[in-house]
Scaffold this active site. Sequence first.
Site, mmCIF file in Angstrom:
data_model
loop_
_atom_site.group_PDB
_atom_site.id
_atom_site.type_symbol
_atom_site.label_atom_id
_atom_site.label_comp_id
_atom_site.label_asym_id
_atom_site.label_seq_id
_atom_site.Cartn_x
_atom_site.Cartn_y
_atom_site.Cartn_z
ATOM 1 N N GLU A 82 38.480 -6.805 -34.920
ATOM 2 C CA GLU A 82 39.143 -5.599 -34.399
ATOM 3 C C GLU A 82 38.134 -4.591 -33.862
ATOM 4 O O GLU A 82 38.452 -3.776 -32.997
ATOM 5 C CB GLU A 82 40.019 -4.952 -35.481
ATOM 6 C CG GLU A 82 39.295 -4.171 -36.592
ATOM 7 C CD GLU A 82 38.808 -5.043 -37.756
ATOM 8 O OE1 GLU A 82 38.640 -6.262 -37.555
ATOM 9 O OE2 GLU A 82 38.587 -4.506 -38.850
ATOM 10 N N CYS A 139 38.564 -10.204 -42.620
ATOM 11 C CA CYS A 139 37.622 -10.029 -43.722
ATOM 12 C C CYS A 139 38.313 -10.257 -45.068
ATOM 13 O O CYS A 139 38.539 -11.403 -45.453
ATOM 14 C CB CYS A 139 36.955 -8.658 -43.632
ATOM 15 S SG CYS A 139 35.405 -8.613 -44.537
ATOM 16 N N HIS A 163 35.018 -8.863 -38.512
ATOM 17 C CA HIS A 163 36.025 -7.865 -38.133
ATOM 18 C C HIS A 163 36.184 -7.866 -36.618
ATOM 19 O O HIS A 163 35.551 -7.063 -35.929
ATOM 20 C CB HIS A 163 35.571 -6.472 -38.574
ATOM 21 C CG HIS A 163 35.665 -6.248 -40.051
ATOM 22 N ND1 HIS A 163 36.797 -5.771 -40.652
ATOM 23 C CD2 HIS A 163 34.767 -6.445 -41.038
ATOM 24 C CE1 HIS A 163 36.600 -5.674 -41.954
ATOM 25 N NE2 HIS A 163 35.378 -6.075 -42.218
#
Length: 543
Positions: free
Chosen positions: A514, A387, A512
């Site tokens: 993750e 990001c 994102h």
Amino acid sequence: MQTKYVVVLGLLLSGLGKGIVTSSIAKILQFYNYRVRPLKFDGYLNYDCGTMNPYRHGEVFVLDDKGEVDMDFGNYERFLNIDMNSDFSITGGKLFSEIIAKERKGDFLGRDVQFIPHMTEHIISKIESISEKYKLDTMVIEVGGTVGDIENNYFIEAMRQLALRRKVVFVAVTYVPELATVGEQKTKPTQLALRMLMQMGISPDFIVCRSEKPLEENVREKLAVFSSLSKEHIISDNDIESIYELPMKLMQQGLDKMLIASLNEDHNTLNQEKLSSWKTYLERARKAKEGASISIGVVGKYVGLRDSYASVKEALNHAAATLNAALNIKWIESEELEGISEQQLAERLGNLDGILVPGGFGNRGIEGMIRAIKYARENKIPYLGLCLGMQLMTIEYARNMCNLKGANSTEFDKNTKYKVIDLMESQRWIKQKGGTMRLGAWDAVLKDGSIAKKAYKKRIISERHRHRYEFNNKYKSLLEKNGLNITGTTPDGKLVECVEWKDSFGVATQFHCELKSRPEAPAPLFLSFISSALKFQQVMNKV
Ligand code: GLN
């Protein structure tokens, strides 16, 4: 079938890992094939977590459905390997706004609206309708905060009343301190807190005790007497190396069987396949500690509170365990990289095998992150940007490889000459802050031959977003001509989702990735990143 409930309450203090206990109990029920979901109640009056500072509250977790929720949802998803829905996040703010909306509608005409029965009934019917909507066998309800807080008092009362109509098992999570000078585990704080809980009309069915060392036998016995439980129901949750070990630790103490018995359930048996998938990960993670050790530098502005980057940390762990790498994360405060010499910078970053810049807001520490990215590019250290990390990778490239001096994002410099990152068109007229970013799951299309496509092994992916600014397409061809590959966009081609360096491993995403990494399904780009870091380290060691 009627849903049955497990309610997890915290005694004494926050930060005990109630979320991990909740996740582990849900995981155990999942091992037994129950259709289970955790639900979290947070007492604060914010509507959601979107407006909270990660430095105070920890990471803001984002769901597919745009929900900006508590970081515990990250644990729920990682443990259960499922996508959660924001229905399962109930905040004080949501409840109050709903009850007032009902009052304005006239639902309580003629009555003064009270916590009991109106709020408690509202909570119970909300929980029941969620259980029904998702056809749940069991729901594990985590009550945020600690017993005795004003904020969660009415919610706990609602749970007491829920237990009058439905099967509810109460689990109290407490802390058993051990004073170094006395060398003995102390139960008095828990005794007092239990008394407080009992005054509220709730007697727990299990007490999970956080402690440094395993719970001593006499402590179990003492707490059993005070809580009128058999001592097997007093569970030890002493420090462990990895949070993911907790379900097994609870099962070793027989919690699975006792919990199922307390729920008056006996028809489901342990699903060996599910259990062994989890155990495979645990085994890998244990073995990886002896694997090749790699250092990954996470350069961010909230590193003082590790919880701010909880999902990044977990995603790195999942990938490292899967690739048999012993991971060493170096948390680097980006501001500290700003005023230092090139030599000092090399001393800070030179021995890293990978550099990661995570998401973030506001301009503090931005220049330090850009310096770290430049260092990674020039020294061919594998780089992963998430990001903000993607926006800064673009800015660094524009400034240093495309001769756009002073290029920036309008988030940090409104009057920058080269707005390589700019506010999204759809954001221009938005004034309200809560829930108005580009949020949740969106598709991205990946380019053939790219790092991203090789990692995901598919052309169209869906990942979660949370941002207001975007890559400015005005600079697309200039950046590409100079070697910054645009390897992912939205399906309509309008928003850039993914950029890569052409000469070394550098990949950054507007999304994102993750957030969707799980022990049983690590994030593809984290796997590529860690595998590049391993290769980089091998090459460097040979030199
Ligand atoms: N601040 C940037 C934006 O709003 C990046 C956000 C983030 O990293 N989550 O676009």
